[in-house]
Design a protein around this motif. Structure first.
Motif, PDB file in Angstrom:
ATOM      1  N   ASP A  18     -45.232   9.896  28.589  1.00  0.00           N
ATOM      2  CA  ASP A  18     -46.420  10.178  29.498  1.00  0.00           C
ATOM      3  C   ASP A  18     -46.096   9.608  30.812  1.00  0.00           C
ATOM      4  O   ASP A  18     -47.150   9.985  31.877  1.00  0.00           O
ATOM      5  N   HIS A  20     -45.544   9.859  34.458  1.00  0.00           N
ATOM      6  CA  HIS A  20     -45.351  11.124  35.320  1.00  0.00           C
ATOM      7  C   HIS A  20     -44.643  10.798  36.614  1.00  0.00           C
ATOM      8  O   HIS A  20     -43.983  11.676  37.257  1.00  0.00           O
ATOM      9  N   SER A  24     -45.219  12.691  41.475  1.00  0.00           N
ATOM     10  CA  SER A  24     -46.498  13.276  41.071  1.00  0.00           C
ATOM     11  C   SER A  24     -47.610  12.956  41.129  1.00  0.00           C
ATOM     12  O   SER A  24     -48.556  13.490  41.373  1.00  0.00           O
ATOM     13  N   CYS A  25     -47.779  11.533  41.009  1.00  0.00           N
ATOM     14  CA  CYS A  25     -49.049  11.038  41.563  1.00  0.00           C
ATOM     15  C   CYS A  25     -49.541  11.068  42.864  1.00  0.00           C
ATOM     16  O   CYS A  25     -50.665  11.443  43.157  1.00  0.00           O
ATOM     17  N   GLU A  28     -50.660  14.395  43.793  1.00  0.00           N
ATOM     18  CA  GLU A  28     -51.896  14.718  43.508  1.00  0.00           C
ATOM     19  C   GLU A  28     -53.214  13.965  43.945  1.00  0.00           C
ATOM     20  O   GLU A  28     -54.103  14.095  43.511  1.00  0.00           O
ATOM     21  N   CYS A  32     -49.985   4.681  43.208  1.00  0.00           N
ATOM     22  CA  CYS A  32     -49.488   4.134  41.958  1.00  0.00           C
ATOM     23  C   CYS A  32     -49.951   2.409  42.398  1.00  0.00           C
ATOM     24  O   CYS A  32     -49.411   1.961  43.380  1.00  0.00           O
ATOM     25  N   THR A  45     -53.696   8.801  35.568  1.00  0.00           N
ATOM     26  CA  THR A  45     -52.607   8.924  34.878  1.00  0.00           C
ATOM     27  C   THR A  45     -51.869   7.652  34.924  1.00  0.00           C
ATOM     28  O   THR A  45     -52.281   6.637  35.550  1.00  0.00           O
ATOM     29  N   CYS A  47     -48.012   5.882  36.424  1.00  0.00           N
ATOM     30  CA  CYS A  47     -46.656   6.368  37.004  1.00  0.00           C
ATOM     31  C   CYS A  47     -45.753   5.959  36.227  1.00  0.00           C
ATOM     32  O   CYS A  47     -44.727   6.788  36.141  1.00  0.00           O
ATOM     33  N   GLU A  49     -45.882   4.044  32.295  1.00  0.00           N
ATOM     34  CA  GLU A  49     -46.823   3.670  31.341  1.00  0.00           C
ATOM     35  C   GLU A  49     -46.333   2.360  30.652  1.00  0.00           C
ATOM     36  O   GLU A  49     -44.949   2.633  30.641  1.00  0.00           O
ATOM     37  N   CYS A  54     -51.571   5.355  38.045  1.00  0.00           N
ATOM     38  CA  CYS A  54     -52.020   6.359  38.903  1.00  0.00           C
ATOM     39  C   CYS A  54     -53.424   6.475  39.256  1.00  0.00           C
ATOM     40  O   CYS A  54     -53.911   6.776  38.425  1.00  0.00           O
TER      41      CYS A  54
END
Length: 64
Positions: A18, A20, A24-25, A28, A32, A45, A47, A49, A54
């Motif tokens: 999971d 990303h 990616s963070c 979007e 982080c 989400t 960065c 897990e 994020c």
């Protein structure tokens, strides 16, 4: 021995499905953060897990 633990933790954090990643963070519109999002942000989400989150702003920022 300390370096071995560091490598083990790093591999463990990057191995989650999971996660990303920070690129990616940022694409979007998130940042982080370690631990918790600051007030005015929500967890969008992960960065990495489950430690590095994020976080995105609750309201869109306005440029002046």
């Amino acid at each position: 021995m300390g370096i071995l633990w560091f490598v083990l933790i790093f591999v463990s954090l990057t191995g989650h499905g999971d996660a990303h990643g920070p690129d990616s963070c940022n694409r979007e519109g998130g940042l982080c953060r370690v631990g918790n999002c600051i007030p005015g942000e929500y967890l969008a989400t992960y960065c990495f897990e489950p430690i590095i989150l994020c976080c995105k702003s609750l309201s869109p920022t306005t440029a002046k």
